[in-house]
Motif scaffolding. Structure first.
Motif, mmCIF file in Angstrom:
data_model
loop_
_atom_site.group_PDB
_atom_site.id
_atom_site.type_symbol
_atom_site.label_atom_id
_atom_site.label_comp_id
_atom_site.label_asym_id
_atom_site.label_seq_id
_atom_site.Cartn_x
_atom_site.Cartn_y
_atom_site.Cartn_z
ATOM 1 N N GLU A 63 0.852 -1.180 0.000
ATOM 2 C CA GLU A 63 0.000 0.000 0.000
ATOM 3 C C GLU A 63 0.890 1.233 0.000
ATOM 4 O OE1 GLU A 63 -2.716 -0.079 3.233
ATOM 5 O OE2 GLU A 63 -3.530 -2.061 2.747
ATOM 6 N N ASP A 243 -4.338 0.134 -11.098
ATOM 7 C CA ASP A 243 -4.233 -0.139 -9.671
ATOM 8 C C ASP A 243 -5.378 0.535 -8.921
ATOM 9 O OD1 ASP A 243 -1.989 -1.645 -9.972
ATOM 10 O OD2 ASP A 243 -0.574 -0.095 -9.357
ATOM 11 N N LYS A 244 -5.923 -0.173 -7.946
ATOM 12 C CA LYS A 244 -6.997 0.382 -7.139
ATOM 13 C C LYS A 244 -6.436 1.436 -6.188
ATOM 14 C CE LYS A 244 -10.017 -2.354 -8.977
ATOM 15 N NZ LYS A 244 -11.018 -1.804 -9.924
ATOM 16 N N ARG A 246 -7.696 4.392 -2.955
ATOM 17 C CA ARG A 246 -8.698 4.997 -2.074
ATOM 18 C C ARG A 246 -8.343 6.474 -1.908
ATOM 19 N NH1 ARG A 246 -8.220 2.007 2.254
ATOM 20 N NH2 ARG A 246 -6.830 3.393 3.401
ATOM 21 N N ARG A 258 -13.542 4.940 -3.699
ATOM 22 C CA ARG A 258 -12.630 4.010 -4.367
ATOM 23 C C ARG A 258 -12.644 4.288 -5.861
ATOM 24 N NH1 ARG A 258 -12.816 3.634 0.402
ATOM 25 N NH2 ARG A 258 -12.377 1.808 1.703
ATOM 26 N N ALA A 259 -11.473 4.171 -6.471
ATOM 27 C CA ALA A 259 -11.351 4.375 -7.912
ATOM 28 C C ALA A 259 -10.122 3.616 -8.398
ATOM 29 C CB ALA A 259 -11.255 5.868 -8.238
ATOM 30 N N SER A 260 -9.667 3.930 -9.595
ATOM 31 C CA SER A 260 -8.502 3.269 -10.184
ATOM 32 C C SER A 260 -7.590 4.316 -10.804
ATOM 33 C CB SER A 260 -8.923 2.248 -11.251
ATOM 34 O OG SER A 260 -9.765 1.251 -10.708
#
Length: 375
Positions: A63, A243-244, A246, A258-260
């Motif tokens: 992360e 990639d995800k 937050r 949440r997005a990418s």
């Protein structure tokens, strides 16, 4: 009895005549510390019974914490321009950042060129109605000059030219003057300190003249936005499109979403030497104000590597040091470290799986000396 009198067999003291007492040695024999250990320099070797750990090879989900800001989605930017030269007769927008809708009237322009083109069309309709080629060309010219089909039909029906043509917005959003292209850049945040610039009236006024093709306004749509995240160069190689992530706005932490990662800019911005990633998202109702600072957490997947607790590695400027246990002492040893993730640090080089290191390197540091590492 005098203690300086020592003999190798029983007898009496020649000075006072008292019987000699057998000499005995008390204490425990120490086997784990040698004189060589005690003579070692304290900035290279440390005697301690601190717990030890080994580096572990495993897959660790990575992360990456980043920071950035919210800006307009430039794909949604529209321009209001003039198709003809003329004078602004009526202006329907009055202040910066005024909200406009698609189809809303922006201004009325009086144009001599447009008036002449209408008169030519009406003349053809009255005196040469069978010449459809010229009539079609005259109609097309009026449309290219900015007249709408509805206005054109009204002119033909009434037989009289109109003196002004209306300019409409083709987009939804907020009005910006055409010279404010910097409004979509992060440096505008610094400019927001100058309130007078933001609240002053629009530069265009009624009665001013505009030229053909002049950009009058830029319309930004705040319902579509970007989160621009700054990624340090050491972490850029681990981030990829898809990639995800937050996103948590600092002004409203409860509105995290949440997005990418949608795009990674292939250049460095002049005011920053970090890689910039864009996250596209919907911002209905302007839930997050443009210019807000945000915190992003990128989930770049699991990474197989050797990991040590972060406390086991000591940072000496550009160097990373651990204390390896060798027999009865700990020896300072330089390693090559990677990223820090969830209180674990990645070991790239310098340690084997059998090396035993101090669990907390800070406990072995002497504040009055410097750590010396053997090369």
């Amino acid at each position: 009895m005098h203690p300086q009198i020592i003999k190798d067999k029983p007898g009496s003291c020649p000075i006072c005549g008292m019987d000699l007492v057998k000499r005995s040695v008390t204490g425990e024999k120490v086997n784990d510390v040698t004189l060589n250990d005690l003579l070692r320099p304290s900035n290279q070797y440390v005697l301690s019974r601190i717990p030890t750990v080994h580096s572990q090879l495993r897959d660790e989900p990575v992360e990456i914490t980043t920071y950035g800001f919210i800006t307009y989605d430039t794909r949604q930017v529209g321009t209001v321009s003039s198709n003809t030269a003329g004078r602004i007769e009526k202006l329907y927008v009055k202040f910066r950042y005024q909200k406009v809708s698609k189809g809303q009237k922006i201004m009325d322009i009086y144009s001599p060129e447009l008036l002449t083109a209408q008169q030519n069309l009406l003349f053809l309709l009255q005196h040469d109605a069978d010449n459809q080629v010229l009539i079609s060309a005259a109609r097309q010219k009026l449309l290219l000059l900015g007249m709408s089909n509805q206005q054109l039909d009204q002119v033909i029906k009434s037989g009289k030219p109109v003196f002004t043509v209306s300019i409409y917005s083709a987009y939804n959003g907020h009005i910006h003057e055409s010279s404010a292209e910097e409004g979509m850049q992060p440096k505008v945040q610094a400019g927001m300190k100058d309130v007078s610039v933001l609240t002053e009236e629009l530069p265009l006024k009624e009665g001013m003249y505009v030229t053909k093709g002049q950009n009058l306004f830029i319309i930004y749509n705040p319902s579509k936005a970007w989160a621009v995240l700054n990624i340090f160069s050491g972490q850029a190689g681990m981030v990829k499109v898809g990639d995800k992530v937050r996103i948590a706005p600092e002004t409203a932490p409860g509105k995290d979403f949440r997005a990418s990662i949608n795009f990674i800019e292939p250049f460095y911005r002049p005011d920053s030497k970090t890689t910039t990633a864009r996250v596209y998202f919907d911002n209905p109702g302007m839930g997050i104000p443009i210019g807000s600072q945000v915190k992003g957490t990128i989930f770049s997947g699991a990474r197989s590597a050797r990991w040590l607790p972060e406390e086991a590695v000591l940072t000496l400027g550009l160097d990373k040091v651990v204390f390896i246990k060798k027999e009865d002492a700990f020896i300072a040893h330089k390693i090559e470290a990677g990223i820090v993730n969830n209180h674990l640090i990645q070991v790239l080089n310098g340690l084997s799986e059998n090396d035993e290191v101090a669990a907390n390197a800070q406990y072995l540091v002497d504040s009055e000396s410097f750590i010396k590492v053997k090369q």
